[in-house]
Scaffold this motif. Structure first.
Motif, short mmCIF file in Angstrom:
data_model
loop_
_atom_site.label_atom_id
_atom_site.label_comp_id
_atom_site.label_asym_id
_atom_site.label_seq_id
_atom_site.Cartn_x
_atom_site.Cartn_y
_atom_site.Cartn_z
N MET A 1 -0.39 -11.25 35.02
CA MET A 1 1.04 -10.93 34.89
C MET A 1 1.82 -11.69 35.96
SD MET A 1 3.55 -9.07 33.48
CE MET A 1 2.79 -7.69 32.61
N SER A 2 2.91 -12.31 35.56
CA SER A 2 3.78 -13.02 36.48
C SER A 2 4.45 -12.05 37.44
CB SER A 2 4.85 -13.77 35.68
OG SER A 2 5.90 -14.18 36.51
N GLU A 3 4.88 -12.59 38.60
CA GLU A 3 5.65 -11.78 39.54
C GLU A 3 7.06 -11.56 39.03
OE1 GLU A 3 6.34 -16.08 40.82
OE2 GLU A 3 4.71 -14.86 39.97
N HIS A 4 7.47 -12.30 38.01
CA HIS A 4 8.82 -12.17 37.47
C HIS A 4 8.91 -10.96 36.55
CE1 HIS A 4 9.97 -15.95 39.17
NE2 HIS A 4 9.10 -16.64 38.45
N ARG A 5 10.01 -10.22 36.68
CA ARG A 5 10.31 -9.13 35.75
C ARG A 5 11.11 -9.72 34.59
NH1 ARG A 5 14.07 -4.29 35.78
NH2 ARG A 5 12.82 -2.57 34.97
N THR A 6 10.72 -9.38 33.36
CA THR A 6 11.29 -10.01 32.18
C THR A 6 11.69 -8.94 31.17
OG1 THR A 6 9.78 -11.87 32.53
CG2 THR A 6 10.91 -11.77 30.41
N ALA A 7 12.93 -9.02 30.67
CA ALA A 7 13.45 -8.01 29.74
C ALA A 7 13.46 -8.54 28.31
CB ALA A 7 14.86 -7.59 30.15
N LEU A 8 13.06 -7.68 27.39
CA LEU A 8 13.19 -7.96 25.96
C LEU A 8 14.41 -7.19 25.45
CD1 LEU A 8 11.91 -9.24 23.39
CD2 LEU A 8 10.69 -7.08 23.07
N ILE A 9 15.39 -7.91 24.94
CA ILE A 9 16.62 -7.29 24.44
C ILE A 9 16.41 -6.94 22.96
CG2 ILE A 9 19.11 -7.50 24.21
CD1 ILE A 9 18.08 -7.76 27.11
N TRP A 10 16.51 -5.64 22.65
CA TRP A 10 16.20 -5.25 21.27
C TRP A 10 16.82 -3.92 20.91
CZ3 TRP A 10 15.18 -6.58 16.64
CH2 TRP A 10 14.62 -5.69 15.72
N ASP A 11 17.33 -3.87 19.70
CA ASP A 11 17.77 -2.66 19.04
C ASP A 11 17.68 -2.92 17.54
OD1 ASP A 11 19.35 -0.65 17.71
OD2 ASP A 11 20.33 -0.21 19.62
N PRO A 12 17.04 -2.05 16.76
CA PRO A 12 16.93 -2.31 15.33
C PRO A 12 18.28 -2.50 14.63
CG PRO A 12 15.46 -0.52 15.97
CD PRO A 12 16.30 -0.84 17.17
N ALA A 13 19.37 -2.07 15.26
CA ALA A 13 20.69 -2.21 14.65
C ALA A 13 21.05 -3.67 14.39
CB ALA A 13 21.76 -1.57 15.54
N VAL A 14 20.45 -4.61 15.13
CA VAL A 14 20.80 -6.02 14.95
C VAL A 14 20.28 -6.56 13.61
CG1 VAL A 14 20.90 -6.47 17.43
CG2 VAL A 14 18.75 -6.90 16.18
N THR A 15 19.36 -5.85 12.97
CA THR A 15 18.86 -6.32 11.67
C THR A 15 19.91 -6.20 10.58
OG1 THR A 15 17.89 -4.16 11.14
CG2 THR A 15 16.48 -5.75 12.28
N ALA A 16 21.06 -5.59 10.89
CA ALA A 16 22.17 -5.56 9.93
C ALA A 16 22.84 -6.93 9.80
CB ALA A 16 23.21 -4.52 10.34
N TYR A 17 22.46 -7.89 10.66
CA TYR A 17 22.95 -9.26 10.49
C TYR A 17 22.15 -9.88 9.33
CZ TYR A 17 24.72 -13.90 11.79
OH TYR A 17 25.35 -15.13 11.80
N GLN A 18 22.62 -9.60 8.13
CA GLN A 18 21.93 -10.06 6.92
C GLN A 18 22.97 -10.43 5.87
OE1 GLN A 18 19.19 -7.29 5.09
NE2 GLN A 18 18.19 -8.92 3.94
N GLY A 122 22.35 -10.85 37.57
CA GLY A 122 22.47 -9.74 38.51
C GLY A 122 21.20 -9.47 39.30
N GLY A 123 20.13 -10.18 39.00
CA GLY A 123 18.89 -10.02 39.74
C GLY A 123 18.03 -8.85 39.32
N GLU A 124 18.41 -8.15 38.24
CA GLU A 124 17.58 -7.03 37.79
C GLU A 124 16.28 -7.51 37.17
OE1 GLU A 124 19.68 -3.74 35.73
OE2 GLU A 124 21.48 -4.97 36.06
N VAL A 125 16.34 -8.68 36.52
CA VAL A 125 15.16 -9.35 35.99
C VAL A 125 15.30 -10.84 36.31
CG1 VAL A 125 14.91 -7.67 34.11
CG2 VAL A 125 16.12 -9.82 33.69
N THR A 126 14.21 -11.57 36.19
CA THR A 126 14.29 -13.02 36.38
C THR A 126 14.54 -13.72 35.05
OG1 THR A 126 12.65 -12.76 38.13
CG2 THR A 126 13.15 -15.00 37.43
#
Length: 394
Positions: A1-18, A122-126
């Motif tokens: 595991m990297s020392e970097h913190r990494t965020a996955l941005i996700w919400d099923p609501a975005v699947t309405a882009y159809q 903001g430095g919360e994740v890399t």
């Protein structure tokens, strides 16, 4: 595991882009990817949080889109709206139809990329990955190529406004990133670099080496158009030189990375012949470059990718693993295969990575590689005086 913190941005609501059920820009690919990432145990921990997107505000959209265009999108988004003039805005076409709620869900996609930028800057994740983003064809006053608003431009503009940071935008989708390029074509604080199938053969018909920017932005737009049928070896060897060289010259504070995976051999809309190796290798080069030059900061998105079942989940899982510093296992979990095989119109691959020799080489391989090398050298020659001005000589 990297020392970097990494965020996955996700919400099923975005699947309405159809746009419509038979449209190639199918949000099922998002659901498949997230479920594969989760099935492989690659997200959801302290160092790999899953973070919900937010709506982009009108003010955030107005940084990159005209008020008239935003008003038009809102008007067309209402159920039963009169869309007879949508064509004036690049909408209502076969590529980019209008649909109810279009403004709201596209604002959520844009807000997802801005949220990724907020977390990184903001430095919360890399690093952060908004896999529903990557809408790189939307222009200031019109939609295009499956793209209504430009989440990428909105995120870059937010970074510029909030932090005054220099942004390197890297796009290796098979299609030229024309919308992002155009929005920042006169901005010397945003370097756009697009590596794509030549516009001589593929939409949007732009992205040639002489598109170098305008005004104060001259020299800050770089394009490397690839020959059709380009394979991994040619593609990755050029990227391994071009990405670090351009970054060393420009010295960005953050890299924004568009990970369209429609350059894969199996993609039905393009003519390139990459394997999944391309996505692992590109992310490795980008992350190493970011670690060296800008504190590791990478804001990443998805993009194109129309082999919905066989390619996109695997490619973007590899992108996520690379961004988050994890070594993804090769075997796809049986529970994931069992969950989706009944719905898939084709046999799902059981390995995350394409095996060596999975796809037969093209007969013109040497000729294609030579053409790509000449194009790369042409870009270097045209950009040379500008890059030398940045302090880098070839």
């Amino acid at each position: 595991m990297s020392e970097h913190r990494t965020a996955l941005i996700w919400d099923p609501a975005v699947t309405a882009y159809q746009f419509r059920p038979d449209h190639p820009f199918n949000p099922k690919r998002l659901e498949l990817t997230v479920s594969l990432i989760e099935a492989m145990g690659l997200a959801g921990g302290e160092r790999t949080p899953i973070v919900a997107p937010r709506q982009a505000t009108d003010a955030e959209l107005l940084r990159v889109h005209s008020p008239e265009y935003i008003d038009a999108v809102k008007r067309f988004s209402a159920p039963g709206a009169d869309v007879s003039d949508a064509w004036r805005w690049g909408l209502g076409t076969d590529d980019t139809p209008v649909f109810p709620g279009m403004h709201e869900v596209t604002s959520l996609v844009c807000g997802g990329s801005i949220r990724a930028a907020e977390l990184v800057m903001g430095g919360e994740v890399t690093r952060a990955f908004n896999l529903c983003g990557g809408l790189h064809h939307a222009h200031r006053d019109r939609g295009s190529g499956f793209c209504v608003y430009s989440d990428l431009a909105a995120a870059i503009a937010w970074i510029r406004e909030a932090h005054g940071a220099r942004v390197m935008y890297l796009d290796y989708d098979a299609h030229h990133g024309d919308g992002v390029q155009g929005i920042f074509y006169q901005d010397p604080e945003v370097l756009t670099l697009s590596i794509h199938e030549s516009g001589r053969y593929l939409f949007p018909g732009t992205g040639f080496v002489d598109e170098l920017g305008d005004g104060e932005g001259y020299g800050y737009s770089l394009n490397l158009p690839l020959d059709p049928f380009t394979e991994d070896g040619s593609w990755t060897s050029i990227q391994a030189k071009l990405i670090p060289e351009a970054a060393e010259a420009f010295r960005p504070d953050v890299i924004v990375l568009q990970n369209g995976c429609d350059g894969h051999m199996l993609d039905p809309l393009t003519h390139l012949r990459a394997s999944t190796r391309l996505y692992e290798e590109t992310v490795r080069v980008v992350c190493e470059t970011a670690d060296r030059l800008c504190g590791g900061r990478v804001v990443a998105t998805g993009g194109g990718g129309y082999a919905v079942w066989s390619v996109v989940p695997r490619a973007w899982t590899l992108v996520w693993a690379g961004l988050s510093g994890q070594q993804a296992p090769d075997a796809i979990p049986r529970e994931w295969l069992d969950r989706w095989q009944g719905e898939s119109p084709e046999l799902l691959p059981e390995r995350l990575r394409d095996p060596e020799g999975a796809y037969p080489p093209v007969p013109r391989r040497d000729e294609i590689e030579a053409t790509n090398r000449r194009t790369f050298e042409s870009l270097r020659r045209q950009a040379y005086p500008l890059l030398r001005g940045w302090g880098l000589g070839f």
